[in-house]
Design an enzyme around this catalytic site. Structure first.
Site, PDB file in Angstrom:
ATOM      1  N   GLU A  56      44.652  59.287  49.318  1.00 50.15           N
ATOM      2  CA  GLU A  56      43.571  58.970  48.368  1.00 50.15           C
ATOM      3  C   GLU A  56      43.995  59.052  46.911  1.00 50.15           C
ATOM      4  O   GLU A  56      43.503  58.302  46.067  1.00 50.15           O
ATOM      5  CB  GLU A  56      42.363  59.884  48.606  1.00 50.15           C
ATOM      6  N   HIS A 105      31.596  64.169  56.740  1.00 50.84           N
ATOM      7  CA  HIS A 105      31.236  62.750  56.701  1.00 50.84           C
ATOM      8  C   HIS A 105      29.784  62.576  56.247  1.00 50.84           C
ATOM      9  O   HIS A 105      29.136  61.613  56.590  1.00 50.84           O
ATOM     10  CB  HIS A 105      31.416  62.089  58.071  1.00 50.84           C
TER      11      HIS A 105
END
Lengths: 334, 327
Positions: free
Chosen positions: B60, B129
């Site tokens: 990322e 999530h």
């Protein structure tokens, strides 16, 4: 006798003399910054001393009208070679409004100058590596023929951004040249406590690119390997990692005392192997430079540095409220 | 007018901007052939090719950092974080770099990157999530944070984000992706970043919220209308920097304010909204400022019982609105 070393590399006498001039200029600006710091005129210095050969040798191998660079804080030799002037560096040292790097917002050594394609940098180390990869990606997308040149210290080669950035460049075969200026210390922590692999260059293997370790004390050796790396980059053959072995002749910064962790012998030994002196000797041995010409050069540089110092010292600071400017582009950048 | 889902609006915004400007490109994990794990980039790879819809390595900080570099060069990258929860390795690149490029270079360089990420819970996504991460970034001048509440806004705001000269974090509610549908014109329109939007006019209570919770509040408002309670609903749209003027106006309008976020309560966007109202509206308030938010536990658990307990829903919003109206 065959060709001289620089001639074998395709460099003229004038070019190597220009290299030397840039190295010496970086050294002398740096020395002046320390004087100003010790005189209480500027708060902070972070040095290039001992790394000028690697910085200038590499920069001269690039296309300085086209290529982009993401330098790290010691790279005075790089930014001078890319077109930043002594006056601009002193404006930065004194944190004056006219400083093109940041208008006096950042500490010295945080380079950036769009017109010379020097990306703006920060203090957290190695963040510039993915930026250089991004510039290379953009160049590839736009079918441009420039290379992206990024530098960092060996301690910084432990950061995630080093590995993430190199891997990205390797996977996408981007025209990135990464040069680690290995001066063997990350502030006080020596190389063997920083890097587990035998060399920093070895790290290239994981990222599908060639890795070379070179003598960073010799601008010609650095020039050669960067020149080849640039050719590969422009030919679409992808990135290169270069480890230039250098010396850090000073403490980490003006706030550090390196005698606390380096012994005298080591420091003296380093100073005997000063890259600026070695290159001066090379030029003299090859009749490109004489003692007289060198004295003239020193006089000329001193004059330029004196003028730049005076100018910067007398230049105005930013207005206090200028601190509010340029957060966003809208509202006229205010 | 065509009816589209929230995620279709997101995709359409990217497609239109990529058609309009060659400098716009997408990079992220699985955004290429697969079209994204939620299918937000579906069809873009086929239309624009692998050079402009780039599957990146799983890293990322590189996704953000390479995007930052490309943006400094002059491109218009749209970087996708697969889940907002996974943005953490990129925080240094977003906060230390993207948000400070213009300021630190004294306006010499800029960083027009858009970073998209699906956020939010109620999808059995458990701790990693489901999170709302906007508060992490909401005190970083130089950044903008946009969180659309419906398909129409998603398209117009994403197009504005891509065209913006500064870095924009664009958080899309993953449950809204297919839950919310609405009319989305095929026209080229942009909505202003930095402006809140009144989603419903009302006189008795004011609800200020953003993202999926706007929908919850609208549902609740309809029910309460039958009970004679009239709710004024302000959608922040941009949660950083906040539209102070609109917040003050909305608070003063009814004097009773409920702030709703599905993020943890403490230190949330709503904490700042509450501070703005306290500073500016003391004598216009008829009740204490109320906040409805997730509990102060690290994140949303997986088991349906605990997930439901954590998550804001229309019933909880309705109850909080009724309580406030009755104060």
């Amino acid at each position: 006798m065959g060709k001289k070393r620089h001639e074998e590399l395709g460099l003229t006498d004038e070019q190597v003399l220009d290299m030397y001039r840039t190295m010496l200029l970086a050294r002398k600006i740096d020395e002046r910054m320390w004087l100003l710091n010790r005189a209480g005129k500027i708060p902070f210095v972070i040095s290039c001393q001992g790394q000028e050969a690697a910085q200038v040798g590499a920069s001269f191998a690039l296309d300085r009208d086209k290529d982009y660079t993401a330098p790290y804080y010691r790279d005075m030799g790089v930014v001078l070679a890319f077109g930043m002037t002594p006056k601009e560096l002193f404006l930065s040292g004194f944190a004056k409004a006219e400083d093109p790097n940041s208008g006096g917002r950042q500490m010295p050594g945080h380079f950036g100058q769009k017109k010379n394609r020097i990306l703006t940098g920060s203090s957290p180390v190695t963040t510039q590596l993915p930026h250089a990869v991004g510039v290379a990606l953009a160049g590839k997308m736009e079918k441009k023929d420039f290379a992206s040149f990024v530098t960092l210290g060996e301690g910084s080669s432990n950061q995630g951004d080093f590995h993430e950035g190199l891997n990205f460049a390797g996977v996408h075969k981007l025209p990135v040249i990464t040069m680690v200026e290995n001066n063997k210390y990350a502030i006080s922590v020596p190389l063997e406590r920083q890097v587990a692999s035998e060399t920093v260059a070895d790290r290239a293997k994981s990222y599908g690119m060639p890795g070379y370790q070179v003598n960073g004390n010799d601008p010609l050796e650095v020039y050669k390997v960067v020149k080849e790396a640039r050719e590969r980059a422009i030919n679409g053959e992808g990135p290169t990692l270069i480890e230039a072995i250098t010396n850090r002749l000073t403490a980490h910064s003006s706030d550090d005392d390196h005698t606390a962790y380096r012994d005298k012998e080591e420091i003296e030994e380093m100073k005997k192997n000063d890259c600026v002196h070695i290159f001066s000797q090379y030029l003299k041995d090859n009749d490109i430079l004489t003692d007289e010409k060198e004295q003239e050069l020193i006089k000329e540089l001193d004059k330029e540095i004196n003028e730049a110092t005076d100018y910067a010292e007398n230049a105005p600071y930013a207005e206090p409220e200028d601190a509010l400017k340029y957060v966003y582009a809208d509202k006229g950048g205010e | 007018m065509p009816v589209k889902s929230y995620i279709q609006a997101v995709t359409q915004a990217m497609r239109e901007e990529m058609e309009r400007d060659d400098k716009v490109f997408v990079l992220g994990e699985d955004v290429g052939k697969k079209g994204g794990v939620f299918k937000a980039t579906e069809g873009l790879y086929d239309q624009f090719g692998e050079e402009r819809v780039i599957d990146t390595p799983l890293a990322e900080s590189a996704i953000a950092g390479v995007g930052v570099g490309a943006a400094m060069y002059g491109m218009r990258p749209i970087a996708e974080m697969q889940f907002a929860d996974f943005i953490m390795p990129a925080v240094n690149q977003i906060i230390s770099e993207a948000s400070r490029v213009r300021y630190r270079s004294n306006n010499d360089w800029s960083c027009p990157i858009t970073i998209r990420a699906p956020y939010g819970g109620g999808v059995h996504g458990a701790l990693y999530h489901s999170q709302s991460v906007e508060a992490v970034f909401a005190n970083q001048p130089g950044l903008k944070i946009v969180m659309p509440s419906n398909p129409y806004d998603a398209k117009g705001l994403l197009k504005a984000a891509i065209r913006d000269e500064d870095p924009v974090l664009f958080f899309e509610h993953k449950r809204a992706y297919r839950l919310l549908k609405g009319e989305v014109p095929d026209d080229d329109y942009v909505l202003p970043i930095g402006k809140a939007d009144v989603k419903r006019e009302g006189d008795d209570i004011t609800v200020i919220t953003y993202g999926l919770c706007v929908n919850f509040a609208l549902q609740a408002a309809e029910k309460l209308e039958e009970e004679g309670i009239s709710a004024h609903i302000l959608d922040l749209r941009t949660v950083y920097p906040l539209d102070q003027e609109a917040i003050i106006e909305a608070a003063k309008k009814t004097g009773k304010v409920l702030l709703v976020t599905e993020d943890n309560k403490e230190g949330s966007i709503m904490s700042e909204v509450a501070a703005i109202i306290s500073e500016n509206c003391l004598f216009d308030l008829d009740s204490p400022i109320q906040r409805l938010a997730g509990p102060d536990v690290p994140a949303m658990p997986y088991a349906p019982t605990m997930e439901k307990f954590f998550m804001v829903n229309p019933d909880k919003v309705e109850e909080a609105m009724r309580d406030l109206a009755e104060f």
